[in-house]
Design an enzyme around this catalytic site. Structure first.
Site, PDB file in Angstrom:
ATOM      1  N   GLU A 224      45.185  49.051  25.385  1.00  0.00           N
ATOM      2  CA  GLU A 224      45.400  47.660  25.020  1.00  0.00           C
ATOM      3  C   GLU A 224      44.090  47.022  24.559  1.00  0.00           C
ATOM      4  OE1 GLU A 224      49.340  46.294  27.264  1.00  0.00           O
ATOM      5  OE2 GLU A 224      47.565  46.053  28.495  1.00  0.00           O
TER       6      GLU A 224
ATOM      7  N   CYS B  29      38.513  41.772  22.895  1.00  0.00           N
ATOM      8  CA  CYS B  29      38.290  42.380  24.211  1.00  0.00           C
ATOM      9  C   CYS B  29      38.787  43.817  24.103  1.00  0.00           C
ATOM     10  CB  CYS B  29      39.058  41.595  25.265  1.00  0.00           C
ATOM     11  SG  CYS B  29      38.948  42.328  26.908  1.00  0.00           S
TER      12      CYS B  29
ATOM     13  N   CYS C   7      41.291  53.926  34.402  1.00  0.00           N
ATOM     14  CA  CYS C   7      39.945  53.762  34.966  1.00  0.00           C
ATOM     15  C   CYS C   7      39.887  54.498  36.294  1.00  0.00           C
ATOM     16  CB  CYS C   7      39.628  52.285  35.178  1.00  0.00           C
ATOM     17  SG  CYS C   7      37.957  52.004  35.795  1.00  0.00           S
TER      18      CYS C   7
ATOM     19  N   CYS D 159      39.373  49.596  41.562  1.00  0.00           N
ATOM     20  CA  CYS D 159      39.328  48.239  42.135  1.00  0.00           C
ATOM     21  C   CYS D 159      40.748  47.817  42.491  1.00  0.00           C
ATOM     22  CB  CYS D 159      38.702  47.254  41.150  1.00  0.00           C
ATOM     23  SG  CYS D 159      37.068  47.778  40.609  1.00  0.00           S
TER      24      CYS D 159
ATOM     25  N   CYS E 296      43.026  45.372  40.240  1.00  0.00           N
ATOM     26  CA  CYS E 296      43.013  45.548  38.778  1.00  0.00           C
ATOM     27  C   CYS E 296      44.117  46.517  38.344  1.00  0.00           C
ATOM     28  CB  CYS E 296      41.640  46.077  38.362  1.00  0.00           C
ATOM     29  SG  CYS E 296      41.571  46.593  36.644  1.00  0.00           S
TER      30      CYS E 296
ATOM     31  N   CYS F 255      42.163  39.081  32.427  1.00  0.00           N
ATOM     32  CA  CYS F 255      41.254  40.059  33.041  1.00  0.00           C
ATOM     33  C   CYS F 255      41.993  40.875  34.072  1.00  0.00           C
ATOM     34  CB  CYS F 255      40.126  39.331  33.761  1.00  0.00           C
ATOM     35  SG  CYS F 255      38.969  38.570  32.657  1.00  0.00           S
TER      36      CYS F 255
HETATM   37  N1  SAH Z   1      35.403  47.849  34.187  1.00  0.00           N
HETATM   38  C1  SAH Z   1      34.640  46.728  33.842  1.00  0.00           C
HETATM   39  C2  SAH Z   1      35.224  45.898  32.720  1.00  0.00           C
HETATM   40  C3  SAH Z   1      36.707  45.643  32.710  1.00  0.00           C
HETATM   41  S1  SAH Z   1      37.388  44.500  33.826  1.00  0.00           S
HETATM   42  C4  SAH Z   1      34.391  45.859  35.060  1.00  0.00           C
HETATM   43  O1  SAH Z   1      35.048  46.039  36.074  1.00  0.00           O
HETATM   44  O2  SAH Z   1      33.504  45.023  34.983  1.00  0.00           O
HETATM   45  C5  SAH Z   1      36.824  42.907  33.289  1.00  0.00           C
HETATM   46  C6  SAH Z   1      36.691  41.917  34.451  1.00  0.00           C
HETATM   47  O3  SAH Z   1      37.988  41.569  34.989  1.00  0.00           O
HETATM   48  C7  SAH Z   1      35.895  42.463  35.622  1.00  0.00           C
HETATM   49  O4  SAH Z   1      34.979  41.506  36.084  1.00  0.00           O
HETATM   50  C8  SAH Z   1      36.963  42.699  36.652  1.00  0.00           C
HETATM   51  O5  SAH Z   1      36.479  42.713  37.960  1.00  0.00           O
HETATM   52  C9  SAH Z   1      37.909  41.561  36.398  1.00  0.00           C
HETATM   53  N2  SAH Z   1      39.240  41.745  36.976  1.00  0.00           N
HETATM   54  C10 SAH Z   1      39.873  42.899  37.263  1.00  0.00           C
HETATM   55  N3  SAH Z   1      41.101  42.668  37.765  1.00  0.00           N
HETATM   56  C11 SAH Z   1      41.247  41.321  37.798  1.00  0.00           C
HETATM   57  C12 SAH Z   1      42.305  40.448  38.196  1.00  0.00           C
HETATM   58  N4  SAH Z   1      43.457  40.921  38.653  1.00  0.00           N
HETATM   59  N5  SAH Z   1      42.119  39.123  38.085  1.00  0.00           N
HETATM   60  C13 SAH Z   1      40.943  38.617  37.607  1.00  0.00           C
HETATM   61  N6  SAH Z   1      39.918  39.395  37.193  1.00  0.00           N
HETATM   62  C14 SAH Z   1      40.058  40.725  37.299  1.00  0.00           C
HETATM   63 FE1  SF4 Z   2      38.039  49.763  36.340  1.00  0.00          FE
HETATM   64 FE2  SF4 Z   2      39.478  47.562  36.640  1.00  0.00          FE
HETATM   65 FE3  SF4 Z   2      37.544  48.103  38.375  1.00  0.00          FE
HETATM   66 FE4  SF4 Z   2      36.917  47.370  35.879  1.00  0.00          FE
HETATM   67  S1  SF4 Z   2      37.968  46.118  37.406  1.00  0.00           S
HETATM   68  S2  SF4 Z   2      36.052  49.071  37.045  1.00  0.00           S
HETATM   69  S3  SF4 Z   2      38.612  48.310  34.744  1.00  0.00           S
HETATM   70  S4  SF4 Z   2      39.371  49.325  38.062  1.00  0.00           S
END
Ligand code: SAH
Ligand code: SF4
Length: 349
Positions: free
Chosen positions: A95, A108, A115, A119, A122, A342
């Site tokens: 995406e 973006c 990934c 996290c 996410c 995000c």
């Molecule tokens: N992997 C990288 C970039 C992609 S995520 C990273 O983790 O930084 C982009 C941003 O979205 C990151 O700061 C991540 O922590 C945040 N993010 C992930 N899941 C989210 C959610 N459910 N709600 C709000 N922000 C989220």
């Molecule tokens: Fe991966 Fe999502 Fe964590 Fe970013 S926030 S490192 S995309 S699992």
């Protein structure tokens, strides 16, 4: 067996010149081709008709442009966000999001299919790791957004690129940095390094490498917690790269490059949004030239938490500013209705 065709989007301009020279042809044709790809945004062989027939014969025998087919495109109800589900040659999907607000147009982009970092909040992490993207697949996403913008407001309006889509960019370091080089080419898309941001979950060796290689792009570090235990509960990979090592790497980055760093903090009600949490992050990053980007939690299928209430979010921001002189921004909740916010990207239509 025939070799796979070379993806043109994966080549830097010098590499494209050597490819053309290797065919016994003048590198001038490579420069013309480069302009057709990145200024003309050519996406099919027909659009390369301006090149001599012998160049086109080599191109069609050995290369492909590398445009990614659109499997689905969805607009958010507020009209500011458009999400594309793009198909890859091996059947995987990624995406890419086009955002248009506050006078800025931003792509973006994804750096991986899925990934590995896990996290908990996410959607990309919840789907697991499938594979790295090649430089061509990263560049193709930006070209796609530039092309999609054409009818709306002109292709040259695309000025900002954030590596905040699917995946962990510093877990695919070489491909991401090569894509950045291609995107910055002054005769191509000509994106300013100051308008490209790489966001990392905290891959310490990658941050150190960016510092040591003087990477010209901005760095954002997803922090979310200011103690090792709280962070490891949200971001499992923090066990591999603990918070103290992460903050040391951030100091190394800022002092080596004389540059500011961004911290991202997903605000989750009752988890990391109290006054104590705000004081802890203020103290943790003291001495770093930093800005905090606060992101109210977006919903994902695998995590039950809620976004912070607006009074808690405002209190958090106030403590950072008044007690620690730490500037912060609050990410606007856009594109949530189409799961383009995000952390919501997971390659579903
Ligand atoms: N992997 C990288 C970039 C992609 S995520 C990273 O983790 O930084 C982009 C941003 O979205 C990151 O700061 C991540 O922590 C945040 N993010 C992930 N899941 C989210 C959610 N459910 N709600 C709000 N922000 C989220
Ligand atoms: Fe991966 Fe999502 Fe964590 Fe970013 S926030 S490192 S995309 S699992």
């Amino acid at each position: 067996m025939d070799a796979d065709p070379t993806d043109l989007y994966g080549l830097t301009r010098p590499e494209l010149r050597s490819l053309v020279e290797g065919w016994g042809l003048s590198p001038i044709h490579a420069d013309t081709l480069w302009s057709l790809l990145y200024q003309g945004l050519a996406c099919s062989a027909d659009q390369l008709a301006g090149l001599p027939a012998r160049v086109r014969a080599h191109l069609s025998a050995q290369t492909r442009i590398g445009c990614l087919p659109v499997v689905a495109g969805t607009d958010s109800g507020d009209g500011f966000t458009r999400k594309y589900l793009l198909g890859l040659a091996d059947g995987e999907r990624i995406e890419t999001v086009l955002m248009r607000f506050t006078g800025r147009v931003t792509a973006c982009v994804s750096s991986q299919v899925g990934c590995a970092m896990g996290c908990v909040f996410c959607a990309t992490g919840q789907m697991g790791y499938r594979r790295n993207l090649a430089p061509a697949e990263i560049v193709a996403q930006v070209v796609h957004v530039a092309r999609a913008l054409g009818p709306l407001c002109g292709t040259r309006q695309l000025r900002n690129v954030v590596f905040m889509g699917m995946g962990e960019p510093l877990h695919n370091y070489d491909a991401v940095m090569k894509a950045v080089e291609i995107l910055r080419d002054p005769n191509g898309l000509c994106l300013g390094a100051g308008r490209i941001t790489v966001s990392t979950v905290g891959v310490v060796p990658g941050i150190r490498r960016m510092a040591d290689e003087a990477s010209p792009v901005h760095l954002a570090v997803s922090l979310h917690a200011a103690t090792q235990d709280e962070r490891a509960a949200l971001v499992p990979v923090a066990r591999k790269w603990p918070l103290d090592e992460l903050i040391d790497a951030c100091h190394h980055y800022c002092s080596k490059l004389g540059r500011r760093i961004f911290f991202e903090w997903t605000l989750i009600e009752g988890k990391n949004d109290s006054a104590d949490h705000a004081h802890a992050v203020g103290a943790l990053v003291l001495g770093l030239p930093a800005q905090v980007n606060l992101i109210p939690l977006n919903p994902t299928p695998g995590y039950e938490g809620s976004p912070s209430r607006s009074d808690a979010a405002r209190r958090f921001q106030r403590i950072l500013a008044e007690d620690y002189g730490l500037p912060s921004t609050m990410r606007q909740r856009r594109g949530i209705d189409i799961a383009a916010g995000c952390g919501q990207l997971a390659a579903s239509p």
